[in-house]
Motif scaffolding. Sequence first.
Motif, PDB file in Angstrom:
ATOM      1  N   LEU A  28       0.887  -1.369  -0.171  1.00 48.58           N
ATOM      2  CA  LEU A  28      -0.094  -0.107   0.143  1.00 48.58           C
ATOM      3  C   LEU A  28       0.792   1.348   0.043  1.00 48.58           C
ATOM      4  CD1 LEU A  28      -2.721  -0.994   2.524  1.00 48.58           C
ATOM      5  CD2 LEU A  28      -2.978  -0.525  -0.020  1.00 48.58           C
ATOM      6  N   GLY A  29       1.797   1.211   0.736  1.00 48.10           N
ATOM      7  CA  GLY A  29       2.600   2.542   0.893  1.00 48.10           C
ATOM      8  C   GLY A  29       2.199   3.536   1.871  1.00 48.10           C
ATOM      9  N   ASN A  30       3.327   4.235   2.565  1.00 46.03           N
ATOM     10  CA  ASN A  30       2.659   5.335   3.386  1.00 46.03           C
ATOM     11  C   ASN A  30       1.729   4.683   4.591  1.00 46.03           C
ATOM     12  OD1 ASN A  30       3.668   7.484   1.706  1.00 46.03           O
ATOM     13  ND2 ASN A  30       1.791   6.942   0.494  1.00 46.03           N
ATOM     14  N   VAL A  31       1.996   3.391   4.931  1.00 47.10           N
ATOM     15  CA  VAL A  31       1.235   2.996   5.827  1.00 47.10           C
ATOM     16  C   VAL A  31       2.133   2.027   6.792  1.00 47.10           C
ATOM     17  CG1 VAL A  31      -0.917   3.332   5.457  1.00 47.10           C
ATOM     18  CG2 VAL A  31       0.194   1.223   4.711  1.00 47.10           C
ATOM     19  N   THR A  32       2.075   1.754   8.042  1.00 47.92           N
ATOM     20  CA  THR A  32       3.029   0.965   8.723  1.00 47.92           C
ATOM     21  C   THR A  32       1.910  -0.396   8.990  1.00 47.92           C
ATOM     22  OG1 THR A  32       1.777   1.634  10.884  1.00 47.92           O
ATOM     23  CG2 THR A  32       3.678   2.669  10.132  1.00 47.92           C
ATOM     24  N   ARG A  33       2.669  -1.484   9.414  1.00 47.21           N
ATOM     25  CA  ARG A  33       1.702  -2.803   9.509  1.00 47.21           C
ATOM     26  C   ARG A  33       0.819  -2.791  10.479  1.00 47.21           C
ATOM     27  NH1 ARG A  33       2.795  -6.858  12.952  1.00 47.21           N
ATOM     28  NH2 ARG A  33       3.840  -6.165  14.599  1.00 47.21           N
ATOM     29  N   ASN A  34       1.260  -1.935  11.307  1.00 46.85           N
ATOM     30  CA  ASN A  34       0.314  -1.427  12.589  1.00 46.85           C
ATOM     31  C   ASN A  34      -0.990  -1.040  11.912  1.00 46.85           C
ATOM     32  OD1 ASN A  34       1.629  -2.387  14.770  1.00 46.85           O
ATOM     33  ND2 ASN A  34       2.968  -0.426  14.799  1.00 46.85           N
ATOM     34  N   ALA A  35      -0.905  -0.080  11.085  1.00 47.08           N
ATOM     35  CA  ALA A  35      -1.931   0.665  10.438  1.00 47.08           C
ATOM     36  C   ALA A  35      -2.835  -0.390   9.850  1.00 47.08           C
ATOM     37  CB  ALA A  35      -1.600   1.786   9.576  1.00 47.08           C
ATOM     38  N   VAL A  36      -2.150  -1.351   9.059  1.00 49.00           N
ATOM     39  CA  VAL A  36      -3.085  -2.191   8.314  1.00 49.00           C
ATOM     40  C   VAL A  36      -3.727  -3.292   9.211  1.00 49.00           C
ATOM     41  CG1 VAL A  36      -2.627  -4.213   6.879  1.00 49.00           C
ATOM     42  CG2 VAL A  36      -1.218  -2.439   6.396  1.00 49.00           C
ATOM     43  N   ILE A  37      -3.047  -3.453  10.450  1.00 52.70           N
ATOM     44  CA  ILE A  37      -3.518  -4.399  11.261  1.00 52.70           C
ATOM     45  C   ILE A  37      -4.852  -3.939  12.007  1.00 52.70           C
ATOM     46  CG2 ILE A  37      -3.259  -5.555  13.429  1.00 52.70           C
ATOM     47  CD1 ILE A  37      -0.372  -6.222  12.548  1.00 52.70           C
ATOM     48  N   GLY A  38      -4.456  -2.586  12.447  1.00 49.84           N
ATOM     49  CA  GLY A  38      -5.561  -1.942  13.187  1.00 49.84           C
ATOM     50  C   GLY A  38      -6.870  -1.808  12.206  1.00 49.84           C
ATOM     51  N   LYS A  39      -6.625  -1.635  10.902  1.00 49.29           N
ATOM     52  CA  LYS A  39      -7.684  -1.530   9.870  1.00 49.29           C
ATOM     53  C   LYS A  39      -8.273  -2.704   9.664  1.00 49.29           C
ATOM     54  CE  LYS A  39     -10.249   0.931   6.823  1.00 49.29           C
ATOM     55  NZ  LYS A  39     -11.292   1.664   7.485  1.00 49.29           N
ATOM     56  N   VAL A  40      -7.558  -3.918   9.494  1.00 43.77           N
ATOM     57  CA  VAL A  40      -8.088  -5.083   9.487  1.00 43.77           C
ATOM     58  C   VAL A  40      -9.226  -5.474  10.492  1.00 43.77           C
ATOM     59  CG1 VAL A  40      -7.506  -7.708   9.838  1.00 43.77           C
ATOM     60  CG2 VAL A  40      -6.137  -6.147   8.108  1.00 43.77           C
ATOM     61  N   HIS A  41      -8.684  -5.166  11.605  1.00 41.42           N
ATOM     62  CA  HIS A  41      -9.673  -5.470  12.696  1.00 41.42           C
ATOM     63  C   HIS A  41     -10.784  -4.471  12.966  1.00 41.42           C
ATOM     64  CE1 HIS A  41      -7.199  -8.167  15.369  1.00 41.42           C
ATOM     65  NE2 HIS A  41      -6.278  -8.013  14.326  1.00 41.42           N
ATOM     66  N   ARG A  42     -10.570  -3.359  12.379  1.00 47.52           N
ATOM     67  CA  ARG A  42     -11.555  -2.393  12.350  1.00 47.52           C
ATOM     68  C   ARG A  42     -12.690  -2.847  11.313  1.00 47.52           C
ATOM     69  NH1 ARG A  42      -8.460   2.052  11.377  1.00 47.52           N
ATOM     70  NH2 ARG A  42      -7.136   1.260  13.122  1.00 47.52           N
ATOM     71  N   ALA A  66     -12.605  -8.348  27.913  1.00 45.87           N
ATOM     72  CA  ALA A  66     -12.842  -9.425  26.733  1.00 45.87           C
ATOM     73  C   ALA A  66     -13.238  -8.284  25.809  1.00 45.87           C
ATOM     74  CB  ALA A  66     -14.097 -10.147  27.097  1.00 45.87           C
ATOM     75  N   ARG A  67     -13.106  -8.631  24.466  1.00 47.63           N
ATOM     76  CA  ARG A  67     -13.415  -7.845  23.415  1.00 47.63           C
ATOM     77  C   ARG A  67     -14.150  -8.535  22.289  1.00 47.63           C
ATOM     78  NH1 ARG A  67     -10.532 -10.855  20.586  1.00 47.63           N
ATOM     79  NH2 ARG A  67     -12.186 -11.894  21.584  1.00 47.63           N
ATOM     80  N   PRO A  68     -15.314  -8.395  21.925  1.00 48.92           N
ATOM     81  CA  PRO A  68     -15.853  -9.114  21.129  1.00 48.92           C
ATOM     82  C   PRO A  68     -15.863  -9.020  19.478  1.00 48.92           C
ATOM     83  CG  PRO A  68     -17.452  -7.315  21.839  1.00 48.92           C
ATOM     84  CD  PRO A  68     -16.135  -7.437  22.570  1.00 48.92           C
ATOM     85  N   VAL A  69     -14.453  -8.622  19.244  1.00 50.36           N
ATOM     86  CA  VAL A  69     -14.140  -8.413  17.772  1.00 50.36           C
ATOM     87  C   VAL A  69     -15.325  -8.166  17.028  1.00 50.36           C
ATOM     88  CG1 VAL A  69     -12.836  -9.342  15.965  1.00 50.36           C
ATOM     89  CG2 VAL A  69     -12.278 -10.085  18.134  1.00 50.36           C
ATOM     90  N   ALA A  70     -15.306  -7.040  16.239  1.00 55.66           N
ATOM     91  CA  ALA A  70     -16.178  -7.130  15.045  1.00 55.66           C
ATOM     92  C   ALA A  70     -17.731  -7.082  15.457  1.00 55.66           C
ATOM     93  CB  ALA A  70     -15.938  -7.430  13.815  1.00 55.66           C
ATOM     94  N   PRO A  71     -18.344  -6.132  15.683  1.00 54.09           N
ATOM     95  CA  PRO A  71     -19.950  -6.320  16.017  1.00 54.09           C
ATOM     96  C   PRO A  71     -20.592  -7.235  15.198  1.00 54.09           C
ATOM     97  CG  PRO A  71     -19.375  -4.448  15.329  1.00 54.09           C
ATOM     98  CD  PRO A  71     -18.119  -4.856  15.474  1.00 54.09           C
ATOM     99  N   SER A  72     -20.755  -6.764  14.029  1.00 54.90           N
ATOM    100  CA  SER A  72     -21.727  -7.386  13.079  1.00 54.90           C
ATOM    101  C   SER A  72     -22.070  -6.364  12.045  1.00 54.90           C
ATOM    102  CB  SER A  72     -22.851  -8.088  13.503  1.00 54.90           C
ATOM    103  OG  SER A  72     -23.577  -7.085  14.315  1.00 54.90           O
ATOM    104  N   LYS A  73     -21.184  -6.105  11.021  1.00 56.54           N
ATOM    105  CA  LYS A  73     -21.587  -5.061  10.283  1.00 56.54           C
ATOM    106  C   LYS A  73     -20.950  -5.572   8.644  1.00 56.54           C
ATOM    107  CE  LYS A  73     -23.752  -1.317  10.934  1.00 56.54           C
ATOM    108  NZ  LYS A  73     -23.168  -0.052  11.067  1.00 56.54           N
ATOM    109  N   PRO A  74     -21.834  -6.137   8.178  1.00 60.48           N
ATOM    110  CA  PRO A  74     -21.514  -6.812   6.678  1.00 60.48           C
ATOM    111  C   PRO A  74     -21.087  -5.668   5.830  1.00 60.48           C
ATOM    112  CG  PRO A  74     -23.584  -7.133   7.053  1.00 60.48           C
ATOM    113  CD  PRO A  74     -23.252  -6.357   8.555  1.00 60.48           C
ATOM    114  N   THR A  75     -19.961  -5.413   5.523  1.00 56.29           N
ATOM    115  CA  THR A  75     -19.558  -4.365   4.783  1.00 56.29           C
ATOM    116  C   THR A  75     -19.147  -4.631   3.352  1.00 56.29           C
ATOM    117  OG1 THR A  75     -17.494  -4.539   5.641  1.00 56.29           O
ATOM    118  CG2 THR A  75     -18.598  -2.950   6.773  1.00 56.29           C
ATOM    119  N   VAL A  76     -19.131  -3.790   2.765  1.00 56.20           N
ATOM    120  CA  VAL A  76     -18.765  -4.313   1.274  1.00 56.20           C
ATOM    121  C   VAL A  76     -17.430  -4.951   1.251  1.00 56.20           C
ATOM    122  CG1 VAL A  76     -18.691  -3.011  -0.867  1.00 56.20           C
ATOM    123  CG2 VAL A  76     -19.463  -1.492   0.894  1.00 56.20           C
ATOM    124  N   THR A  77     -16.451  -4.469   2.075  1.00 56.87           N
ATOM    125  CA  THR A  77     -15.344  -5.350   2.115  1.00 56.87           C
ATOM    126  C   THR A  77     -15.340  -6.595   2.253  1.00 56.87           C
ATOM    127  OG1 THR A  77     -15.061  -4.656   4.441  1.00 56.87           O
ATOM    128  CG2 THR A  77     -13.898  -3.395   2.587  1.00 56.87           C
TER     129      THR A  77
END
Length: 186
Positions: A28-42, A66-77
């Motif tokens: 992607l460029g201009n992003v760190t892996r942390n940003a990628v991971i954060g986005k992935v989780h989001r 505890a954190r219920p990862v991703a609530p339930s928002k079927p996105t386009v992605t």
Amino acid sequence: MSWTAERVELLTKLWADGLSASQIAGELGNVTRNAVIGKVHRLGLSGRAKSGGSATKTRKAATPAARPVAPSKPTVTEAVAATTPSPTPRHIQPTVAGATALKVEPIEAIETEIAPVPVADIFIPLNERASILTLNERTCKWPIGDPGAENFYFCGRQSDGGTPYCAHHRSIAYQPVSDRRSRRAS
DNA sequence: CCCTGATTCGC
DNA sequence: GCGAATCAGG
């Protein structure tokens, strides 16, 4: 740099394809892996296809809260990811080089012993091949294919300080040498 | 040491 | 929402 639709799509695609966060970040460029991971989780996607590369053991809960990862928002992605065919039979964490300036230094070192070895292995998607060099120099530089050819690339798995190859290719590289006694038999 | 992803939390 | 810092593991 923000997460545009295109970037999110590429992220989703590459992630689903099995690339590591750092590889995707480099792509992607201009992003760190942390940003990628954060986005992935989001985005709600985290456990993609099994990768044979490295870290993939989804760690167990190590946090008090505890954190219920991703609530339930079927996105386009997600739709994209679902529609994206991934028949990629990967056994390793691919990587490659070839497109951009690729350095073939280890060639002289290997040609001596591993020249005859064809190295079957798997097919790595083009999008992943460009990522290797983007990563770092600690990846297996075992050449696969004819250097110069369009389908040429490097193994890319993690290598260890000692050699420029991964465990597998290292064993192949420094193997036969029937009557090769570099060191005088003490 | 290098890498991997996971989570937290200030912005 | 974003991602650096941090964490946990290989």
